[in-house]
Enzyme design. Structure first.
Site, PDB file in Angstrom:
ATOM      1  N   ARG A 186       0.818  -1.223   0.000  1.00 15.16           N
ATOM      2  CA  ARG A 186       0.000   0.000   0.000  1.00 15.16           C
ATOM      3  C   ARG A 186       0.852   1.274   0.000  1.00 15.16           C
ATOM      4  O   ARG A 186       0.483   2.267   0.623  1.00 15.16           O
ATOM      5  CB  ARG A 186      -0.965   0.031   1.196  1.00 15.16           C
ATOM      6  CG  ARG A 186      -1.972  -1.099   1.229  1.00 15.16           C
ATOM      7  CD  ARG A 186      -3.169  -0.743   0.360  1.00 15.16           C
ATOM      8  NE  ARG A 186      -4.196  -1.756   0.437  1.00 15.16           N
ATOM      9  CZ  ARG A 186      -5.334  -1.630   1.116  1.00 15.16           C
ATOM     10  NH1 ARG A 186      -5.599  -0.535   1.775  1.00 15.16           N
ATOM     11  NH2 ARG A 186      -6.218  -2.592   1.114  1.00 15.16           N
TER      12      ARG A 186
ATOM     13  N   ARG B 241      -7.142  12.092  -4.880  1.00 16.23           N
ATOM     14  CA  ARG B 241      -8.334  11.370  -4.412  1.00 16.23           C
ATOM     15  C   ARG B 241      -9.528  12.315  -4.234  1.00 16.23           C
ATOM     16  O   ARG B 241     -10.674  11.952  -4.538  1.00 16.23           O
ATOM     17  CB  ARG B 241      -7.975  10.661  -3.103  1.00 16.23           C
ATOM     18  CG  ARG B 241      -9.074   9.931  -2.393  1.00 16.23           C
ATOM     19  CD  ARG B 241      -9.486   8.681  -3.142  1.00 16.23           C
ATOM     20  NE  ARG B 241     -10.544   8.005  -2.396  1.00 16.23           N
ATOM     21  CZ  ARG B 241     -11.815   8.359  -2.408  1.00 16.23           C
ATOM     22  NH1 ARG B 241     -12.208   9.388  -3.132  1.00 16.23           N
ATOM     23  NH2 ARG B 241     -12.717   7.683  -1.717  1.00 16.23           N
TER      24      ARG B 241
END
Ligand code: CP3
Length: 351
Positions: free
Chosen positions: A27, A40
């Site tokens: 990640r 995002r």
């Protein structure tokens, strides 16, 4: 094909000599990075980010701009396969992933399609092609998939339930039906990963996040059997290059020997085992990736460095270690601490 400028990671996967221990972080592209949060914020939901080729490519490269990492990983999610199979994936900010049309009966399983990765998942292949091109051979690009068992748990279970009662009920009362579903998922994964290889990835990681909730016999029957089938059906070389495979079963330390026997090149291990013991148990069958507790990154630079040194010492001399965390990095980790971590691994492991 680009000639790799840094092939430390691929060399370590094959247990060849390296100038220092390579490191990447599960990640590594994600919410602990402010630059990720900026991208995002432009999208309503996480799945739209995964489907946007420019955004996904940029996000995969972000951690490489900041840090001296030895590998990149494509930006996507393991749940895009069930989404392609028609289950309607969504991500809830509070509850995590879920499906509009989860598997509820045998008919749902019979209906599951075998997808063409260059159609239903063409966005992933385009992301791989673009990320590979933009990396220009800086470091290898890792492709990935969830394991059939792990994907199945999400496909039948609503994500708020941590007891896995639905999938386990199916496993103990309707094993034949579960096998039918696992076979279909496996066929989809094989096509998907082979397409990833042709699109430009240099190695593969299989995420068996929920394998560790099984008994040992159930792990062999419902998870490992299908992982072995995948390994046996992947292109092992492409354009003359060997494609290594890494297997991660979270909570799988009690059966590492079995995992090392299915033809993978490396095992990724969580933090519940001493990496030296893991190494002694698998011998020279596979390389080992791991295994710092992600929570160590909450601590001070000195404490992080101390922990890195302990893991390097526990692994000991010789080849076949790739440094990583024992699971994905947490969203509230300070990016500065990640620098400390990566530099400590490289500096303390210089040969
Ligand atoms: O940097 C990388 O490692 C590549 C990207 C990546 C993501 N998911 C991005 C992601 C990878 C390799 C995954 C794999 C994945 N996804 C796994 C296997 C690895 C593991 O952690 O065990 C699993 C189980 C999933 C499923 C999943 N995706 C969950 C349970 C969640 C929600 C929980 C959470 O962490 O938020 C996701 C969402 C997700 N996948 C995010 C990212 C960056 C966060 C979404 C957001 O930004 O809103």
């Amino acid at each position: 094909m680009y000639k790799l400028k840094n092939d430390r990671y691929l060399r370590a996967l094959l247990r060849k000599s390296v100038d220092m221990t390579p490191i990447w972080i599960m990640r590594q592209a994600g919410r602990y990075l402010p630059e990720y949060k900026l991208i995002r914020a432009k999208f309503d939901n996480f799945l739209s980010v995964c489907k946007n080729i420019d955004a996904a490519c940029e996000i995969a490269l972000q951690p490489l701009r900041r840090y001296d990492l030895d590998a990149a990983i494509i930006f996507s999610d393991i749940l895009v396969i069930p989404d392609a199979m028609g289950l309607g994936l969504y991500f809830d900010d509070k509850y995590g992933p879920g499906f509009l049309y989860p598997i509820t009966c045998q008919a749902d399983i019979e209906r599951l399609p075998i997808c063409d990765p260059e159609k239903e998942l063409s966005y992933v292949m385009n992301i791989i092609r673009m990320t590979y091109k933009n990396l220009q051979g800086k470091v290898p690009l890792i492709g990935f998939s969830g394991s059939p068992w792990t994907l199945a748990t999400y496909m039948v279970q609503d994500s708020t339930n941590k007891f896995f009662n639905k999938i386990k009920k199916m496993m103990y009362s309707d094993p034949i039906i579960l096998h039918k579903m696992l076979n279909k998922i496996t066929d989809n994964i094989i096509l998907y990963l082979n397409a990833q290889i042709c699109a430009g990835i240099q190695c593969i990681m299989l995420f068996d996040t929920w394998g560790g909730i099984l008994t040992h016999p159930a792990y062999k029957e419902f998870s490992l059997y299908y992982l072995q089938k995948i390994v046996a059906n992947l292109l092992r070389t492409y354009q003359g290059f060997y494609i290594p495979i890494i297997l991660f079963t979270k909570g799988g330390n009690q059966w590492l020997e079995d995992m090392a026997n299915i033809g993978v090149d490396a095992l990724s291990i969580d933090w519940n085992i001493n990496i030296g013991d893991a190494r002694r148990r698998v011998g020279d069958k596979v390389a080992i990736q791991g295994n710092m507790d992600p929570s160590v990154l909450y601590s001070s630079p000195d404490r992080i460095t101390q922990e890195v040194k302990m893991i390097l010492d526990n692994f000991g001399e010789g080849n076949g270690h790739i440094f990583n965390l024992g699971h994905g990095i947490y969203r509230d980790i300070l990016p500065e601490n990640v620098s400390v971590f990566i530099n400590a691994v490289h500096n303390l492991s210089k040969r």
